[in-house]
Design a protein around this motif. Structure first.
Motif, mmCIF file in Angstrom:
data_model
loop_
_atom_site.group_PDB
_atom_site.id
_atom_site.type_symbol
_atom_site.label_atom_id
_atom_site.label_comp_id
_atom_site.label_asym_id
_atom_site.label_seq_id
_atom_site.Cartn_x
_atom_site.Cartn_y
_atom_site.Cartn_z
ATOM 1 N N SER A 281 11.746 5.879 4.095
ATOM 2 C CA SER A 281 11.448 6.193 2.760
ATOM 3 C C SER A 281 11.275 7.544 1.933
ATOM 4 N N ASP B 254 14.972 3.461 -0.358
ATOM 5 C CA ASP B 254 13.738 4.021 -1.371
ATOM 6 C C ASP B 254 12.807 2.702 -2.210
ATOM 7 N N LEU B 255 13.090 1.620 -1.634
ATOM 8 C CA LEU B 255 12.073 0.459 -1.927
ATOM 9 C C LEU B 255 12.157 -0.212 -0.645
ATOM 10 N N ILE B 256 10.651 0.059 -0.581
ATOM 11 C CA ILE B 256 10.286 -0.595 1.297
ATOM 12 C C ILE B 256 8.701 -1.090 1.096
ATOM 13 N N ASN B 257 8.087 -1.858 1.926
ATOM 14 C CA ASN B 257 6.466 -2.401 1.424
ATOM 15 C C ASN B 257 6.176 -2.230 2.920
ATOM 16 N N ALA B 258 5.086 -1.961 3.177
ATOM 17 C CA ALA B 258 3.847 -1.439 3.839
ATOM 18 C C ALA B 258 4.494 -1.834 5.574
ATOM 19 N N TYR C 31 5.163 1.630 -9.894
ATOM 20 C CA TYR C 31 5.434 2.478 -8.379
ATOM 21 C C TYR C 31 3.782 3.760 -8.662
ATOM 22 N N PHE C 32 3.561 4.083 -7.650
ATOM 23 C CA PHE C 32 2.060 5.330 -7.984
ATOM 24 C C PHE C 32 2.800 5.625 -6.360
ATOM 25 N N HIS C 33 1.752 6.913 -6.075
ATOM 26 C CA HIS C 33 1.130 7.591 -4.795
ATOM 27 C C HIS C 33 -0.016 7.103 -4.435
ATOM 28 N N HIS C 34 -0.019 7.136 -3.091
ATOM 29 C CA HIS C 34 -1.017 6.813 -2.120
ATOM 30 C C HIS C 34 -2.433 6.599 -2.621
ATOM 31 N N THR D 198 9.299 4.304 -4.073
ATOM 32 C CA THR D 198 8.102 4.014 -3.521
ATOM 33 C C THR D 198 8.260 4.881 -2.262
ATOM 34 N N GLU E 129 0.502 -1.851 0.145
ATOM 35 C CA GLU E 129 0.215 -0.297 0.020
ATOM 36 C C GLU E 129 1.241 1.113 0.144
ATOM 37 N N ASN E 130 2.413 1.062 0.114
ATOM 38 C CA ASN E 130 2.670 2.223 0.031
ATOM 39 C C ASN E 130 3.175 2.627 -1.184
ATOM 40 N N GLY E 131 2.924 1.991 -2.125
ATOM 41 C CA GLY E 131 2.979 2.134 -4.061
ATOM 42 C C GLY E 131 3.556 1.628 -4.542
ATOM 43 N N MET E 132 3.522 0.329 -3.999
ATOM 44 C CA MET E 132 3.835 -0.547 -5.987
ATOM 45 C C MET E 132 3.282 -2.135 -5.792
ATOM 46 N N PHE F 19 -4.633 3.331 -2.852
ATOM 47 C CA PHE F 19 -5.821 3.064 -1.953
ATOM 48 C C PHE F 19 -7.042 3.591 -2.870
ATOM 49 N N ASN G 171 5.006 7.323 -2.672
ATOM 50 C CA ASN G 171 4.405 7.341 -1.202
ATOM 51 C C ASN G 171 3.275 8.704 -1.116
#
Lengths: 214, 236
Positions: free
Chosen positions: B30, A67-71, A84-87, B173, A49-52, A91, B176
């Motif tokens: 991040s 800069d490549l992390i999960n929720a 990649y995309f914004h929040h 990411t 959900e943080n954008g991927m 959602f 965000n």
């Protein structure tokens, strides 16, 4: 007496029920293990959900990208075809019904599918909801993966949640160490027992009435 | 000529007043604009309301701003994490206010503010204590809760590449909440790793169009919050 499935086996059993081509969001903890057990011949696309979309497994320590992390704020990788995309877009995928399956951990699940997994409601607890309330309202199928009881032996499958709800009537299926349990209009229904586990064992550790496998 | 470049992070944040509402980009470490946050600590504005998904980690960046007593209220979805110590302590002491907002609702409230939509209806929180006191309405036989837009006076944002017109790209990411916050703040302040001439970013690749950005500062070697925490650093 068998204690049933291990965490890995629970995750593997859950993965068996996810159809090929599903867009899947995995919660933090045991749900994350599901990604290790994709059945042969199937492809799932993981959403974080943080954008991927197209999240891959953790990188080697020397290949981390900060800069490549999960929720869960763990380092992950991007598979070929990732996006990649914004929040707000992320959602929209959740709330707009575009994600097929979400697997979540829980504190309690009630026989009517109520889920409580964000707060104990205790006076000194710091509430932290994250994306759980969005996920349970928006994703088509909400699966819960959890130990059948708490560390102190209290049932997690209950008549009514005592903790504050994440969402009412949202859970469709529960994978525990002892059994796979569906939430039905008639309440909890065991659809499969873990090897060596008896229905009586499941019933005695469930805090609500529960129907035996048919 | 439009030129949104600003000479330093100190200049960029110099007019943030006491009591301002400040959005801070980033999800955990991040995308966190560490240099701008540290400039705001040096600047010293207090009584701030800060909007971020979290409450910072360790004793640098957002956690340091909170720890320095400059923040009176946090609006966030997840105020605790394994390395979050400053906020939980102040919260338990009753020294900081918390508004907890589900992550998707937080994102959409920010987007709505930027899009000029004062409120919207969402299924998120229906049937939970977070919907208490809020307006409910039925659409197509399902219940939704009304949520208002969320505006800010300032946004502090970290970008990867920017041009003097304010066009931005982000890194993976680290994107965000940042594009949404750029839209929702009266004054959007961006630190960028790379500042390029207008035209160098392919218009097809612009993520945030410059219309949403007011100030650009080049911070060519930004420190990462994870790196600072691993080194045991604190600020100031």
């Amino acid at each position: 007496m068998s204690e049933g499935w291990t965490r890995e086996q629970m995750a593997a059993r859950t993965a068996q029920d996810i159809p090929d081509g599903s867009y899947v969001n995995l919660g933090i903890g045991i749900p994350e293990l599901v990604a290790k057990f994709v059945p042969q011949g199937r492809e799932f696309i993981y959403h974080t959900e943080n954008g991927m979309l197209g999240m891959g497994p953790p990188p080697a320590d020397d290949e981390r990208d900060l800069d490549l992390i999960n929720a869960g704020k763990k380092y992950v990788t991007a598979l070929p075809g990732a996006a990649y995309f914004h929040h707000a877009d992320s959602f929209s995928m959740i709330r707009g019904g575009h994600i097929d399956v979400c697997v979540l951990g829980t504190m309690q699940v009630a026989e009517n599918g109520d889920l409580a997994n964000w707060s104990t409601g205790a006076a000194d607890a710091i509430p932290a909801v994250g994306g759980a309330m969005d996920l349970v309202q928006g994703v088509k199928n909400i699966y819960v993966i959890t130990q059948h009881t708490t560390k102190t032996g209290e049932p997690k499958l209950v008549e009514k949640c005592s903790y504050p709800l994440t969402g009412p009537g949202v859970v469709s299926r529960i994978y525990t160490n002892l059994a796979v349990v569906d939430v039905t209009p008639a309440g909890f229904q065991v659809i499969e027992l873990a090897p060596g586990v008896t229905f009586e064992q499941v019933r005695s550790r469930t805090g609500a009435s529960i129907l035996p496998p048919q | 000529m439009i030129d949104k470049r600003c000479p330093s992070v100190a200049d960029a944040v110099a007019d943030i007043p006491d009591g301002a509402v400040v959005m801070v980009g980033g999800f955990g470490a991040s995308g966190s604009p560490i240099e701008l946050i540290h400039a705001l600590i040096d600047h010293g504005a207090t009584g701030l309301t800060v909007i971020n998904n979290n409450t910072g980690n360790g004793e640098v960046g957002l956690a340091a701003l909170i720890g320095n007593g400059q923040v009176s209220k946090m609006i966030c979805s997840f105020p605790r994490s394994s390395q979050s110590r400053v906020f939980p302590k102040l919260y338990r002491e009753g020294k900081i206010e918390l508004e907890i907002v589900p992550q998707g609702t937080l994102a959409e409230r920010i987007r709505a503010a930027g899009a000029g939509i004062p409120a919207f209806y969402t299924p998120t929180t229906v049937g939970t204590i977070l919907a208490d006191g809020k307006e409910l309405r039925q659409f197509d036989d399902r219940t939704y809760v009304m949520e208002p837009w969320l505006k800010a006076d300032f946004a502090l944002i970290k970008s990867e590449i920017a041009d003097p017109l304010g066009n931005l790209t982000f890194n993976k990411t680290a994107r965000n909440f940042s594009p949404l916050m750029c839209m929702a703040a009266t004054t959007t302040i961006v630190q960028t790793k790379q500042l390029v001439p207008a035209g160098d970013i392919d218009p097809e690749h612009v993520i945030t169009p410059g219309i949403f950005v007011d100030r650009i500062v080049e911070v060519s070697r930004p420190v990462h919050e994870d790196t600072l925490i691993a080194a045991g650093r604190s600020y100031p």
